[in-house]
Design a protein around this motif. Structure first.
Motif, PDB file in Angstrom:
ATOM      1  N   VAL A 283      -3.212  19.101   4.437  1.00 13.89           N
ATOM      2  CA  VAL A 283      -3.762  18.565   5.677  1.00 13.89           C
ATOM      3  C   VAL A 283      -3.009  17.309   6.112  1.00 13.89           C
ATOM      4  N   HIS A 284      -3.096  17.033   7.433  1.00 13.24           N
ATOM      5  CA  HIS A 284      -2.708  15.736   7.984  1.00 13.24           C
ATOM      6  C   HIS A 284      -3.965  14.883   7.914  1.00 13.24           C
ATOM      7  N   ALA A 285      -3.859  13.674   7.340  1.00 16.30           N
ATOM      8  CA  ALA A 285      -5.038  12.808   7.236  1.00 16.30           C
ATOM      9  C   ALA A 285      -4.630  11.356   7.402  1.00 16.30           C
ATOM     10  N   PRO A 286      -5.511  10.527   7.946  1.00 15.03           N
ATOM     11  CA  PRO A 286      -5.227   9.090   7.977  1.00 15.03           C
ATOM     12  C   PRO A 286      -5.095   8.580   6.545  1.00 15.03           C
ATOM     13  N   ALA A 287      -4.108   7.735   6.294  1.00 10.12           N
ATOM     14  CA  ALA A 287      -3.846   7.254   4.937  1.00 10.12           C
ATOM     15  C   ALA A 287      -5.050   6.553   4.329  1.00 10.12           C
TER      16      ALA A 287
ATOM     17  N   ARG B  44       0.851  -1.190   0.000  1.00 12.87           N
ATOM     18  CA  ARG B  44       0.000   0.000   0.000  1.00 12.87           C
ATOM     19  C   ARG B  44       0.881   1.232   0.000  1.00 12.87           C
ATOM     20  N   VAL B  45       0.641   2.102  -0.975  1.00 13.52           N
ATOM     21  CA  VAL B  45       1.470   3.293  -1.129  1.00 13.52           C
ATOM     22  C   VAL B  45       0.601   4.502  -1.449  1.00 13.52           C
ATOM     23  N   LEU B  46       1.214   5.660  -1.331  1.00  7.37           N
ATOM     24  CA  LEU B  46       0.592   6.921  -1.709  1.00  7.37           C
ATOM     25  C   LEU B  46       1.506   7.586  -2.731  1.00  7.37           C
ATOM     26  N   PRO B  47       1.007   7.927  -3.929  1.00 11.49           N
ATOM     27  CA  PRO B  47       1.855   8.601  -4.917  1.00 11.49           C
ATOM     28  C   PRO B  47       2.330   9.941  -4.374  1.00 11.49           C
TER      29      PRO B  47
ATOM     30  N   GLY C 185       1.387   2.679   5.773  1.00 16.04           N
ATOM     31  CA  GLY C 185       0.961   1.586   6.638  1.00 16.04           C
ATOM     32  C   GLY C 185      -0.513   1.696   6.986  1.00 16.04           C
ATOM     33  N   GLU C 186      -1.010   0.700   7.672  1.00 17.24           N
ATOM     34  CA  GLU C 186      -2.439   0.616   7.977  1.00 17.24           C
ATOM     35  C   GLU C 186      -2.940   1.802   8.800  1.00 17.24           C
TER      36      GLU C 186
END
Length: 193
Positions: free
Chosen positions: A136-140, A75-78, A99-100
């Protein structure tokens, strides 16, 4: 939040300009995965699959699951993409491991609603947009697609600050030292003849 995007990936051993060009000739795009949970990892994505999604603005706010086959997924974020200056094709993509329970920093676009219900805009005022996106800070696993700013009842001289925007649970702006402006409604300007 949008659904998790799935892309097929394969591990690559060689790095540098020559191997990257060879990958592109084969219809693949070189990529790298970095972040917590392991060493940086080089991989390659299928060009046609990536081309369908990399041009969308939401691509960089969306979780991606890279499928390496054999039951292994990451699981990744571009985070960044480099594009060809003429064709605008993706040349390289950087991904950040998510991560989760990870919290990530992303830019979320702002959508302005109910402009017809704004007395200031009806009277000829102009919507002066200060921020089209907010970091923003956000849960992935709960990154919002967009943030909504309601213009209902806003008159000339009114402005909308971040404190007036309803943020989803767990989402907080990265700027915390001030109540920054997102937009304002300004009087119309009249040109002298």
């Amino acid at each position: 939040m949008t659904d998790v995007l799935n892309l097929k990936a394969e591990t690559r051993e060689k790095h540098g300009k020559g191997p990257a060009r060879a990958l592109r000739r084969e219809g693949k795009v070189p990529a790298v995965i970095y972040g917590p949970g392991g060493e940086p990892e080089m991989c390659a994505l299928v060009f046609n699959d990536l081309k369908k999604v990399v041009g969308k603005r939401s691509f960089f706010n969306q979780l991606v699951e890279l499928d390496f086959g054999g039951g292994r997924t990451v699981r990744v974020l571009p985070r960044e993409a480099q594009f060809h200056p003429v064709t605008s094709d993706a040349l390289h993509v950087d991904f950040y491991r998510a991560g989760e329970h990870a919290t990530v920093i992303v830019e979320v676009p702002v959508v302005f609603l109910n402009d017809l219900a704004s007395p200031g805009l009806k009277a000829g005022g102009t919507l002066n947009i200060v921020r089209r996106a907010i970091e923003v800070h956000a849960p992935a696993d709960a990154i919002p697609d967009h943030l909504e700013v309601d213009l209902t009842g806003r008159d000339i001289g009114d402005s909308v600050h971040i404190s007036q925007v309803t943020l989803p649970q767990g989402v907080k702006p990265t700027i915390t030292d001030r109540d920054f402006t997102i937009c304002s409604i300004v009087p119309p300007t009249v040109a002298k003849e």
